[in-house]
Write a protein that holds these residues in place. Structure first.
Motif, PDB file in Angstrom:
ATOM      1  N   ASN A  54       0.826  -1.212   0.000  1.00  0.00           N
ATOM      2  CA  ASN A  54       0.000   0.000   0.000  1.00  0.00           C
ATOM      3  C   ASN A  54       0.858   1.259   0.000  1.00  0.00           C
ATOM      4  OD1 ASN A  54       0.897  -0.345   2.622  1.00  0.00           O
ATOM      5  ND2 ASN A  54      -1.024   0.261   3.567  1.00  0.00           N
ATOM      6  N   GLU A  55       2.049   1.194   0.594  1.00  0.00           N
ATOM      7  CA  GLU A  55       2.954   2.343   0.585  1.00  0.00           C
ATOM      8  C   GLU A  55       3.532   2.554  -0.812  1.00  0.00           C
ATOM      9  OE1 GLU A  55       4.520   2.168   5.193  1.00  0.00           O
ATOM     10  OE2 GLU A  55       5.611   1.067   3.646  1.00  0.00           O
ATOM     11  N   VAL A  56       3.830   1.461  -1.514  1.00  0.00           N
ATOM     12  CA  VAL A  56       4.322   1.577  -2.892  1.00  0.00           C
ATOM     13  C   VAL A  56       3.250   2.216  -3.763  1.00  0.00           C
ATOM     14  CG1 VAL A  56       5.049   0.285  -4.928  1.00  0.00           C
ATOM     15  CG2 VAL A  56       5.942  -0.339  -2.689  1.00  0.00           C
ATOM     16  N   ALA A  57       1.998   1.818  -3.564  1.00  0.00           N
ATOM     17  CA  ALA A  57       0.892   2.404  -4.333  1.00  0.00           C
ATOM     18  C   ALA A  57       0.786   3.908  -4.070  1.00  0.00           C
ATOM     19  CB  ALA A  57      -0.411   1.707  -3.990  1.00  0.00           C
ATOM     20  N   LYS A  58       0.977   4.326  -2.816  1.00  0.00           N
ATOM     21  CA  LYS A  58       0.937   5.753  -2.490  1.00  0.00           C
ATOM     22  C   LYS A  58       2.069   6.511  -3.180  1.00  0.00           C
ATOM     23  CE  LYS A  58      -1.121   5.528   2.111  1.00  0.00           C
ATOM     24  NZ  LYS A  58      -0.854   5.728   3.553  1.00  0.00           N
ATOM     25  N   LEU A  59       3.271   5.910  -3.192  1.00  0.00           N
ATOM     26  CA  LEU A  59       4.420   6.565  -3.805  1.00  0.00           C
ATOM     27  C   LEU A  59       4.270   6.653  -5.319  1.00  0.00           C
ATOM     28  CD1 LEU A  59       7.323   5.048  -1.689  1.00  0.00           C
ATOM     29  CD2 LEU A  59       6.353   7.337  -1.518  1.00  0.00           C
ATOM     30  N   VAL A  60       3.669   5.642  -5.934  1.00  0.00           N
ATOM     31  CA  VAL A  60       3.414   5.681  -7.378  1.00  0.00           C
ATOM     32  C   VAL A  60       2.380   6.754  -7.681  1.00  0.00           C
ATOM     33  CG1 VAL A  60       2.415   4.392  -9.301  1.00  0.00           C
ATOM     34  CG2 VAL A  60       4.092   3.311  -7.830  1.00  0.00           C
ATOM     35  N   GLU A  61       1.364   6.852  -6.844  1.00  0.00           N
ATOM     36  CA  GLU A  61       0.307   7.852  -7.024  1.00  0.00           C
ATOM     37  C   GLU A  61       0.860   9.270  -6.931  1.00  0.00           C
ATOM     38  OE1 GLU A  61      -3.166   9.041  -4.083  1.00  0.00           O
ATOM     39  OE2 GLU A  61      -3.493   7.052  -4.970  1.00  0.00           O
ATOM     40  N   ARG A  62       1.821   9.473  -6.024  1.00  0.00           N
ATOM     41  CA  ARG A  62       2.435  10.798  -5.855  1.00  0.00           C
ATOM     42  C   ARG A  62       3.471  11.116  -6.932  1.00  0.00           C
ATOM     43  NH1 ARG A  62       4.130  10.964   0.392  1.00  0.00           N
ATOM     44  NH2 ARG A  62       2.057  10.841   1.298  1.00  0.00           N
ATOM     45  N   GLY A  63       3.952  10.088  -7.629  1.00  0.00           N
ATOM     46  CA  GLY A  63       4.956  10.299  -8.659  1.00  0.00           C
ATOM     47  C   GLY A  63       6.383  10.147  -8.165  1.00  0.00           C
ATOM     48  N   VAL A  64       6.569   9.629  -6.947  1.00  0.00           N
ATOM     49  CA  VAL A  64       7.911   9.415  -6.419  1.00  0.00           C
ATOM     50  C   VAL A  64       8.561   8.222  -7.130  1.00  0.00           C
ATOM     51  CG1 VAL A  64       9.244   8.864  -4.347  1.00  0.00           C
ATOM     52  CG2 VAL A  64       7.288  10.395  -4.189  1.00  0.00           C
ATOM     53  N   ILE A  65       7.778   7.160  -7.346  1.00  0.00           N
ATOM     54  CA  ILE A  65       8.250   5.979  -8.066  1.00  0.00           C
ATOM     55  C   ILE A  65       7.522   5.935  -9.402  1.00  0.00           C
ATOM     56  CG2 ILE A  65       8.421   3.463  -8.075  1.00  0.00           C
ATOM     57  CD1 ILE A  65       8.304   3.512  -5.043  1.00  0.00           C
ATOM     58  N   PRO A  66       8.243   5.951 -10.520  1.00  0.00           N
ATOM     59  CA  PRO A  66       7.561   5.848 -11.813  1.00  0.00           C
ATOM     60  C   PRO A  66       7.052   4.424 -12.060  1.00  0.00           C
ATOM     61  CG  PRO A  66       9.926   6.104 -12.118  1.00  0.00           C
ATOM     62  CD  PRO A  66       9.663   6.213 -10.655  1.00  0.00           C
ATOM     63  N   ARG A  67       5.939   4.309 -12.728  1.00  0.00           N
ATOM     64  CA  ARG A  67       5.339   3.013 -13.052  1.00  0.00           C
ATOM     65  C   ARG A  67       6.306   2.175 -13.905  1.00  0.00           C
ATOM     66  NH1 ARG A  67       2.026  -0.295 -10.995  1.00  0.00           N
ATOM     67  NH2 ARG A  67       0.635   1.396 -10.476  1.00  0.00           N
ATOM     68  N   GLU A  68       7.110   2.827 -14.758  1.00  0.00           N
ATOM     69  CA  GLU A  68       8.051   2.128 -15.623  1.00  0.00           C
ATOM     70  C   GLU A  68       9.107   1.377 -14.805  1.00  0.00           C
ATOM     71  OE1 GLU A  68       7.541   5.588 -16.074  1.00  0.00           O
ATOM     72  OE2 GLU A  68       5.928   5.160 -17.498  1.00  0.00           O
ATOM     73  N   PHE A  69       9.485   1.948 -13.651  1.00  0.00           N
ATOM     74  CA  PHE A  69      10.470   1.289 -12.789  1.00  0.00           C
ATOM     75  C   PHE A  69       9.921  -0.032 -12.276  1.00  0.00           C
ATOM     76  CE2 PHE A  69      12.242   0.596  -8.499  1.00  0.00           C
ATOM     77  CZ  PHE A  69      13.572   0.407  -8.843  1.00  0.00           C
ATOM     78  N   LEU A  70       8.660  -0.042 -11.858  1.00  0.00           N
ATOM     79  CA  LEU A  70       8.047  -1.276 -11.369  1.00  0.00           C
ATOM     80  C   LEU A  70       7.901  -2.300 -12.489  1.00  0.00           C
ATOM     81  CD1 LEU A  70       5.277   0.188  -9.043  1.00  0.00           C
ATOM     82  CD2 LEU A  70       7.519  -0.689  -8.406  1.00  0.00           C
ATOM     83  N   ASP A  71       7.572  -1.834 -13.698  1.00  0.00           N
ATOM     84  CA  ASP A  71       7.459  -2.742 -14.838  1.00  0.00           C
ATOM     85  C   ASP A  71       8.817  -3.334 -15.203  1.00  0.00           C
ATOM     86  OD1 ASP A  71       4.768  -2.172 -14.907  1.00  0.00           O
ATOM     87  OD2 ASP A  71       4.960  -0.651 -16.466  1.00  0.00           O
TER      88      ASP A  71
END
Length: 111
Positions: A88-105
């Motif tokens: 859930n914390e990763v989802a929050k960070l992705v939502e804020r733009g701290v972690i780009p979705r491309e990095f997770l992919d």
């Protein structure tokens, strides 16, 4: 004699730590054994990191988890895990733009 009740970790609305100077968000690629891991960092490097003693038996880490790593000053290709983010914390960070979705992919290719 009654058993002691364990304190359960309650989910709080506490904000997850963000990367600061000398820290970077990484994804675990592979366990090496002996509390060492190879991680893929957001700055494009693969680093060998270690799990400190205070986290060894308390926080379990699997391949694909997102962690916050403190980079060593004297050896920038190595570091130490500071924090493991929950889903859930990763989802929050992705939502804020701290972690780009491309990095997770890109991280999912290694797993």
């Amino acid at each position: 004699m009654p058993r002691k009740k364990r304190k359960r970790y309650e989910e709080t609305s506490k904000e997850p730590p963000l990367p600061t100077e000398g820290t970077v968000i990484c994804g675990i690629i592979r366990h090496l054994g002996g509390d060492y891991m190879i991680v893929k960092c957001m700055d494009g490097m693969d680093r060998k990191v270690r799990i400190p003693g205070k986290m060894r038996r308390r926080v379990w880490m699997n391949e694909g988890d997102i962690v916050l790593v403190a980079i060593w000053d004297f050896s920038p290709e190595r570091g130490e895990v500071i924090y493991r983010y929950r889903r859930n914390e990763v989802a929050k960070l992705v939502e804020r733009g701290v972690i780009p979705r491309e990095f997770l992919d890109a991280l999912s290719e290694y797993i």
